[in-house]
Design a protein around this motif. Structure first.
Motif, short mmCIF file in Angstrom:
data_model
loop_
_atom_site.label_atom_id
_atom_site.label_comp_id
_atom_site.label_asym_id
_atom_site.label_seq_id
_atom_site.Cartn_x
_atom_site.Cartn_y
_atom_site.Cartn_z
N VAL A 241 0.75 -1.09 -0.09
CA VAL A 241 0.03 -0.02 -0.12
C VAL A 241 0.91 1.18 0.16
N THR A 242 0.62 2.13 -0.68
CA THR A 242 1.26 3.46 -0.72
C THR A 242 1.11 4.11 0.72
N LYS A 243 2.42 4.72 0.95
CA LYS A 243 2.44 5.18 2.31
C LYS A 243 2.07 4.22 3.49
N ALA A 244 2.20 2.85 3.20
CA ALA A 244 1.88 1.95 4.16
C ALA A 244 2.74 2.27 5.53
N PRO A 245 1.92 2.40 6.72
CA PRO A 245 2.43 2.72 7.93
C PRO A 245 3.36 1.66 8.47
N HIS A 246 3.56 0.37 8.08
CA HIS A 246 4.41 -0.42 8.39
C HIS A 246 5.16 -1.17 7.03
N GLY A 247 5.56 -0.09 6.24
CA GLY A 247 6.05 -0.52 4.79
C GLY A 247 7.19 -1.61 4.96
N GLU A 248 8.07 -1.65 5.73
CA GLU A 248 9.09 -2.59 5.58
C GLU A 248 8.62 -3.91 5.95
N ASN A 249 7.67 -3.96 7.19
CA ASN A 249 7.07 -5.07 7.37
C ASN A 249 6.32 -5.76 6.33
N GLY A 250 5.39 -4.94 5.47
CA GLY A 250 4.95 -5.37 4.43
C GLY A 250 5.75 -6.16 3.33
N ARG A 251 6.76 -5.30 3.08
CA ARG A 251 7.82 -6.02 2.20
C ARG A 251 8.10 -7.43 2.51
N LYS A 252 8.62 -7.69 3.96
CA LYS A 252 8.92 -8.84 4.49
C LYS A 252 7.84 -9.97 4.20
N LEU A 253 6.64 -9.55 4.29
CA LEU A 253 5.40 -10.40 4.29
C LEU A 253 5.38 -11.11 2.92
N LEU A 254 5.50 -9.88 1.89
CA LEU A 254 5.46 -10.37 0.38
C LEU A 254 6.40 -11.14 0.19
N ASP A 255 7.60 -10.82 0.58
CA ASP A 255 8.92 -11.79 0.34
C ASP A 255 8.41 -13.21 0.86
N PHE A 256 7.72 -13.06 1.85
CA PHE A 256 7.64 -14.37 2.78
C PHE A 256 6.56 -15.62 1.85
N MET A 257 5.40 -14.68 1.57
CA MET A 257 4.50 -15.35 0.73
C MET A 257 5.02 -15.83 -0.43
N LEU A 258 5.95 -15.44 -1.14
CA LEU A 258 6.34 -15.94 -2.58
C LEU A 258 7.67 -17.02 -2.18
N ALA A 259 8.07 -17.04 -0.87
CA ALA A 259 9.17 -17.99 -0.77
C ALA A 259 8.67 -19.39 -1.06
N GLN A 260 10.00 -20.43 -1.22
CA GLN A 260 9.72 -21.61 -1.90
C GLN A 260 8.64 -22.60 -1.07
N LYS A 261 8.92 -22.44 0.18
CA LYS A 261 8.12 -23.57 1.28
C LYS A 261 6.67 -22.78 1.25
#
Length: 351
Positions: A269-289
């Motif tokens: 989300v634009t101007k996400a209040p916890h943007g870095e955490n959002g990036r980590k979650l998106l990375d996690f959802m696309l991880a191999q496992k």
């Protein structure tokens, strides 16, 4: 799960954070141990056994970041994000097409390509890097296997009197799967006018509007409805606890069943209040496992092209799709004209 406001502690924490930059938030916001997800329904299990449940729990265990989850129809989630645009509350938005494109065009998403986005096919992500599919999926219908000896085969069968007040589809423009009914009808009938003429006739059997597609399958399983719309991932997952639920695809003019991809697409989300955490979650959802678990736990299809699941659920899903023609809608046209399409549908059906 509160759907209209965040818990007081979180709200106060948000008020206490500094002004956020357009590229994703301050370091103070990024350090907060939470991330808020607004999502279309379907990936979270009713009994805590869905793909989201497993992914979020694993994410929290590995990172210490708690996931706050808000669920609704795709259109509902986008509209909520629009209302909060000047003071965003969500970090990650997950919706079905064409609502993810709509969110992008409204400036609700910022550019971020998750770590493994390169392993997602071109049709499964935005060219400008604002969203990426995390679970692949296909549009479909469900029927009650106990009441009907076999699934209907064509759209025209649904006009039969036996389906009066026993058929329901979710509302186009509000629910992603409801909008998909209109998109598939336009394709199968060869144009918008032909599709609207059919849906006008179908209205005689239709129970009425529904903001959430996920609420229809239980009614079908119980026999309150004989037929409803849905999508393969959600309905396959539901069928594990709903024994009378069957999935089918109405045939096009040539008699061959058709469908189209309807992935769960996620963006920061634009101007996400916890943007870095959002990036980590998106990375996690696309991880191999996590992608390897999509079919076994979520009943869907991995978004990553390099993940080839071989579990029994993946085999069953592949068998379900065998012989079904998959077409690709013109999402740019739909995004541009969605409002007029929905208004025309309302006019044709008197909805």
């Amino acid at each position: 799960m509160p759907r209209n406001r965040l818990p007081l502690a979180v709200a106060l924490a948000l008020l206490a954070t500094p002004v956020l930059s357009a590229c994703g938030g301050s370091s103070a916001a990024s350090d907060a141990k939470s991330v808020t997800v607004y999502s279309a329904d379907g990936l979270k299990g009713e009994n805590g056994d869905g793909w989201y449940d497993k992914v979020f729990a694993d994410f929290t265990r590995q990172t210490g970041i708690k996931v706050k989850y808000v669920e609704g129809g795709s259109g509902e989630m986008v509209q909520r994000a629009v209302r909060e645009k000047s003071n965003p509350q969500a970090d990650v938005l997950v919706t079905l097409p064409p609502f993810i494109q709509q969110a992008d065009s409204k400036g609700l998403l910022q550019k971020y390509e998750p770590k493994d986005a390169g392993r997602v096919g071109g049709a499964g992500k935005a060219a400008d890097g604002t969203w990426t599919s995390v679970v692949n999926n296909y549009f479909g219908f469900v029927y009650n296997k106990n009441e009907l000896k076999q699934a209907p085969k064509t759209w025209d069968e649904l006009l039969d009197g036996r389906y009066r007040n026993k058929l329901q589809y979710s509302t186009p423009g509000v629910a992603g799967d409801g909008t998909a009914v209109l998109i598939k009808a336009v394709h199968d009938f060869g144009g918008k006018e032909q599709a609207l003429a059919y849906l006008k006739k179908l209205q005689a059997n239709n129970v009425g509007p529904s903001a959430s597609t996920g609420k229809l399958a239980p009614k079908v399983d119980k026999g309150e409805l004989l037929v409803a719309n849905g999508d393969v991932q959600m309905n396959y997952a539901q069928s594990k606890t709903m024994p009378h639920l069957g999935i089918w695809f109405p045939a096009g003019k040539d008699g061959r069943p058709t469908t189209f991809a309807l992935p769960y697409a996620a963006g920061l989300v634009t101007k996400a209040p916890h943007g870095e955490n959002g990036r980590k979650l998106l990375d996690f959802m696309l991880a191999q496992k996590q992608q390897q678990e999509v079919s076994r736990i979520g009943g869907g299809f991995a978004a990553r092209q390099d993940v080839k699941a071989t579990d029994t659920d993946a085999v069953a899903l592949a068998r379900l799709m065998d012989g079904v023609e998959v077409f690709e809608p013109d999402w740019n046209d739909i995004d541009k004209n969605l409002t007029s399409y929905v208004e025309d549908w309302k006019s044709a059906t008197g909805s």
